[in-house]
Design a protein around this motif. Structure first.
Motif, PDB file in Angstrom:
ATOM      1  N   UNK A   1      75.425  66.169   1.806  1.00  0.00           N
ATOM      2  CA  UNK A   1      75.372  66.659   0.435  1.00  0.00           C
ATOM      3  C   UNK A   1      74.883  68.101   0.450  1.00  0.00           C
ATOM      4  N   UNK A   2      75.279  68.849  -0.564  1.00  0.00           N
ATOM      5  CA  UNK A   2      74.830  70.228  -0.672  1.00  0.00           C
ATOM      6  C   UNK A   2      73.323  70.273  -0.867  1.00  0.00           C
TER       7      UNK A   2
ATOM      8  N   UNK B   1      71.440  56.087  -5.445  1.00  0.00           N
ATOM      9  CA  UNK B   1      72.060  55.892  -4.133  1.00  0.00           C
ATOM     10  C   UNK B   1      73.575  56.026  -4.258  1.00  0.00           C
ATOM     11  N   UNK B   2      74.165  55.379  -5.270  1.00  0.00           N
ATOM     12  CA  UNK B   2      75.605  55.496  -5.507  1.00  0.00           C
ATOM     13  C   UNK B   2      75.996  56.927  -5.831  1.00  0.00           C
ATOM     14  N   UNK B   3      75.169  57.613  -6.601  1.00  0.00           N
ATOM     15  CA  UNK B   3      75.440  58.992  -6.979  1.00  0.00           C
ATOM     16  C   UNK B   3      75.484  59.927  -5.791  1.00  0.00           C
ATOM     17  N   UNK B   4      74.707  59.611  -4.776  1.00  0.00           N
ATOM     18  CA  UNK B   4      74.736  60.410  -3.552  1.00  0.00           C
ATOM     19  C   UNK B   4      75.951  60.077  -2.686  1.00  0.00           C
TER      20      UNK B   4
ATOM     21  N   UNK C   1      78.342  75.871   2.220  1.00  0.00           N
ATOM     22  CA  UNK C   1      76.937  76.259   2.145  1.00  0.00           C
ATOM     23  C   UNK C   1      76.074  75.292   2.942  1.00  0.00           C
ATOM     24  N   UNK C   2      74.769  75.382   2.753  1.00  0.00           N
ATOM     25  CA  UNK C   2      73.844  74.518   3.474  1.00  0.00           C
ATOM     26  C   UNK C   2      73.989  73.079   3.011  1.00  0.00           C
ATOM     27  N   UNK C   3      73.892  72.165   3.961  1.00  0.00           N
ATOM     28  CA  UNK C   3      74.008  70.749   3.622  1.00  0.00           C
ATOM     29  C   UNK C   3      72.858  69.954   4.215  1.00  0.00           C
ATOM     30  N   UNK C   4      72.662  68.772   3.676  1.00  0.00           N
ATOM     31  CA  UNK C   4      71.677  67.824   4.184  1.00  0.00           C
ATOM     32  C   UNK C   4      72.423  66.552   4.561  1.00  0.00           C
TER      33      UNK C   4
ATOM     34  N   UNK D   1      67.131  62.813  -3.860  1.00  0.00           N
ATOM     35  CA  UNK D   1      66.605  62.311  -2.590  1.00  0.00           C
ATOM     36  C   UNK D   1      65.116  61.993  -2.724  1.00  0.00           C
ATOM     37  N   UNK D   2      64.387  62.820  -3.440  1.00  0.00           N
ATOM     38  CA  UNK D   2      62.953  62.603  -3.634  1.00  0.00           C
ATOM     39  C   UNK D   2      62.680  61.273  -4.334  1.00  0.00           C
TER      40      UNK D   2
END
Length: 74
Positions: free
Chosen positions: A54-55, A40-43, A18-21, A64-65
């Protein structure tokens, strides 16, 4: 004596569907709230300059926000 079997390495995680960033860490987590460091670690970001894909869904956008001052997003 029974034969020993070798353990296989786990398969690498599949690419996100799917779409990712693309998220890149550009600032250190030092001096910020501990919770932001955990985000940050979670990402999956490890060090400055590290980029992960990431999705693109609301949970990731929310993470991210919260750390928008530390990352760049493409």
């Amino acid at each position: 004596m029974p034969e020993t079997t070798r353990r296989q390495k786990p398969a690498a995680p599949a690419a996100p569907k799917g779409k990712t960033l693309k998220v890149t860490l550009v600032r250190s987590t030092i001096g910020y709230d501990k919770k932001q460091g955990e985000i940050v670690k979670g990402l999956g970001l490890r060090k400055i300059g590290h980029t992960v894909e990431v999705l693109d869904h609301p949970a990731m956008r929310g993470m991210i926000q919260k750390i928008r001052h530390m990352v760049t997003v493409e």
